[in-house]
Design an enzyme around this catalytic site. Structure first.
Site, PDB file in Angstrom:
ATOM      1  N   ASN A 158      25.969 -11.614  -1.959  1.00  0.00           N
ATOM      2  CA  ASN A 158      25.537 -10.842  -0.796  1.00  0.00           C
ATOM      3  C   ASN A 158      25.448  -9.357  -1.205  1.00  0.00           C
ATOM      4  O   ASN A 158      26.439  -8.767  -1.648  1.00  0.00           O
ATOM      5  CB  ASN A 158      26.556 -11.047   0.336  1.00  0.00           C
TER       6      ASN A 158
ATOM      7  N   HIS B  81      31.166  -8.145  -0.244  1.00  0.00           N
ATOM      8  CA  HIS B  81      31.854  -6.859  -0.217  1.00  0.00           C
ATOM      9  C   HIS B  81      32.748  -6.659  -1.434  1.00  0.00           C
ATOM     10  O   HIS B  81      32.727  -5.606  -2.076  1.00  0.00           O
ATOM     11  CB  HIS B  81      32.665  -6.742   1.087  1.00  0.00           C
TER      12      HIS B  81
ATOM     13  N   GLY C 122      35.113 -12.362   2.942  1.00  0.00           N
ATOM     14  CA  GLY C 122      36.373 -11.778   2.497  1.00  0.00           C
ATOM     15  C   GLY C 122      36.884 -12.294   1.168  1.00  0.00           C
ATOM     16  O   GLY C 122      37.975 -11.906   0.741  1.00  0.00           O
TER      17      GLY C 122
ATOM     18  N   ARG D  77      22.099  -1.372   9.844  1.00  0.00           N
ATOM     19  CA  ARG D  77      23.067  -0.440   9.245  1.00  0.00           C
ATOM     20  C   ARG D  77      23.095  -0.522   7.721  1.00  0.00           C
ATOM     21  O   ARG D  77      23.503   0.409   7.062  1.00  0.00           O
ATOM     22  CB  ARG D  77      24.462  -0.663   9.811  1.00  0.00           C
TER      23      ARG D  77
ATOM     24  N   GLU E 276      20.849 -13.858   6.501  1.00  0.00           N
ATOM     25  CA  GLU E 276      21.799 -13.965   7.607  1.00  0.00           C
ATOM     26  C   GLU E 276      21.235 -13.198   8.797  1.00  0.00           C
ATOM     27  O   GLU E 276      20.776 -12.061   8.635  1.00  0.00           O
ATOM     28  CB  GLU E 276      23.148 -13.356   7.213  1.00  0.00           C
TER      29      GLU E 276
HETATM   30  N1  PXP Z   1      28.993 -15.313   4.744  1.00  0.00           N
HETATM   31  C1  PXP Z   1      28.581 -14.789   5.924  1.00  0.00           C
HETATM   32  C2  PXP Z   1      27.930 -15.698   6.915  1.00  0.00           C
HETATM   33  C3  PXP Z   1      28.701 -13.413   6.190  1.00  0.00           C
HETATM   34  O1  PXP Z   1      28.280 -12.912   7.361  1.00  0.00           O
HETATM   35  C4  PXP Z   1      29.245 -12.574   5.187  1.00  0.00           C
HETATM   36  C5  PXP Z   1      29.339 -11.099   5.429  1.00  0.00           C
HETATM   37  O2  PXP Z   1      28.086 -10.568   5.641  1.00  0.00           O
HETATM   38  C6  PXP Z   1      29.641 -13.173   3.983  1.00  0.00           C
HETATM   39  C7  PXP Z   1      29.534 -14.538   3.785  1.00  0.00           C
HETATM   40  C8  PXP Z   1      30.184 -12.352   2.846  1.00  0.00           C
HETATM   41  O3  PXP Z   1      31.371 -11.745   3.208  1.00  0.00           O
HETATM   42  P1  PXP Z   1      31.986 -10.630   2.256  1.00  0.00           P
HETATM   43  O4  PXP Z   1      31.014  -9.523   2.204  1.00  0.00           O
HETATM   44  O5  PXP Z   1      33.269 -10.299   2.920  1.00  0.00           O
HETATM   45  O6  PXP Z   1      32.178 -11.284   0.909  1.00  0.00           O
END
Ligand code: PXP
Length: 253
Positions: A12, A218, A196, A54, A75
Site C-alpha cells: 500500500n 504504513h 497495522g 488526503r 480501496e
Molecule cells: N488493508 C486495508 C483495507 C486498509 O484500509 C489499509 C490501510 O489503508 C491497509 C490494509 C494497510 O494498513 P497499513 O497502512 O496500516 O499497513
C-alpha cells in the site's frame, strides 16, 4: 481446507503520497514507489482513494492503472463517486472500506451486516464489470456470513486490533483471526488480511494457512526512511515466507 502456499504481498503506497502532499508538488512520487515495490517482490499495489483525497489523488490512480504492470487493488468507500472511478479504471480488485472524514486511518472493518442493503448494488456492479470485490471486515462470523451472502468473492480481515494489542489480548485477537480465516475458507471466500502489520506482528498472521494475501503500507513506508523501500519490502517478504514455511523465529528476524 484451502492451503495457500504462496502468500501474496500487496504494498500500500498511500503514505508515499502523504509525504508528497505535505509540501504539494510531485515528490516523492507514489508511482515510482509502486515501480520499486514491484522490483522488490510485491505481488500487487494497493491504494486508497479517499473522499477527501488526503493522500492518493485521482491522477495517481490514473497513472498507477496506466504505468504499473502489477495488479492494482483500489480501496474505496461505497459511494457513487468512487464507483464511477472504479468502473472507469477497472482495477484488478476493489476493496470496499468504511470511511469517516475525521478518522486518521480506517478504524474498523466495514459493518456489512448493518449495511448490506447499501453494499449489495456496489458488489453487484463492480463484480459485473469484472472487478474482484473484497470487503474489509472485522474477523467476526456474522460479518463473514453476510459478506458471503452479498456475493463478494474475497474478504480482507482487519488486523488492527491484533496489532494494537499486547500479551494475552494479542493472543485472543490472533485466535479470532485464525477462526475467521478458517470459517471464511469453509464459506468458499478468498481470505486477505491487513492493517497495522509490522515486522514484529506479521509472522503469526502470515502463518494462517487460508490467508492468500496481506496488504501492508504504513509500516513499510515508515521503515523505508531508515533502510529504503526495497529493503523494507524484502524483509517483510522474507518474514512472510518464513512464517508460511513454518520457520520459527520469524518475529525475531
Ligand atoms: N488493508 C486495508 C483495507 C486498509 O484500509 C489499509 C490501510 O489503508 C491497509 C490494509 C494497510 O494498513 P497499513 O497502512 O496500516 O499497513
Amino acid at each position: 481446507m484451502t492451503l495457500v502456499n504462496r502468500l501474496r504481498l500487496g504494498v500500500n503506497i498511500d503514505h508515499v503520497a502523504t509525504i508528497r502532499n505535505a509540501r504539494g508538488g510531485r515528490h516523492p512520487d507514489p508511482v515510482r514507489a509502486a515501480r520499486l515495490a514491484a522490483e522488490a517482490g510485491a505481488d500487487g499495489i494497493t491504494a486508497h482513494l479517499r473522499e477527501d483525497r488526503r493522500h492518493i489523488s485521482d491522477e495517481d490512480i490514473e497513472r498507477l492503472s496506466r504505468e504499473i504492470d502489477l495488479p492494482l487493488n483500489l480501496e474505496m468507500a461505497a459511494t457513487e463517486e468512487m464507483l464511477l472511478i472504479a468502473l472507469r479504471h477497472k482495477p484488478h480488485a476493489v476493496c470496499m472500506v468504511p470511511e469517516k472524514r475525521e478518522e486518521l486511518t480506517t478504524e474498523g472493518g466495514l459493518d456489512v451486516a448493518a449495511q448490506h442493503r447499501h453494499l449489495a448494488s456496489y458488489v453487484e456492479r463492480l463484480g459485473g464489470a469484472g472487478i474482484r470485490v473484497s470487503l474489509f471486515i472485522d474477523p467476526s462470523p456474522v460479518q463473514l456470513h453476510v459478506a458471503k451472502a452479498l456475493g463478494a468473492p474475497v474478504v480482507e480481515l482487519h488486523t488492527g486490533a491484533y496489532c494494537e494489542a499486547n500479551g494475552a489480548a494479542r493472543e485472543a485477537e490472533l485466535q479470532r483471526l485464525i477462526e475467521a480465516a478458517a470459517y471464511a475458507d469453509d464459506l468458499g471466500l478468498e481470505v486477505h488480511a491487513g492493517h497495522g502489520l509490522a515486522f514484529d506482528s506479521v509472522g503469526p498472521v502470515a502463518a494462517i494457512p487460508q490467508i492468500a494475501e496481506l496488504n501492508i503500507g504504513h509500516f513499510l513506508v515508515g521503515e523505508a526512511i531508515f533502510g529504503g523501500l526495497d529493503s523494507s519490502i524484502k524483509r517483510m517478504r522474507a518474514l512472510m515466507d518464513q512464517a508460511r514455511a513454518g520457520v520459527s523465529g520469524a518475529e525475531s528476524a
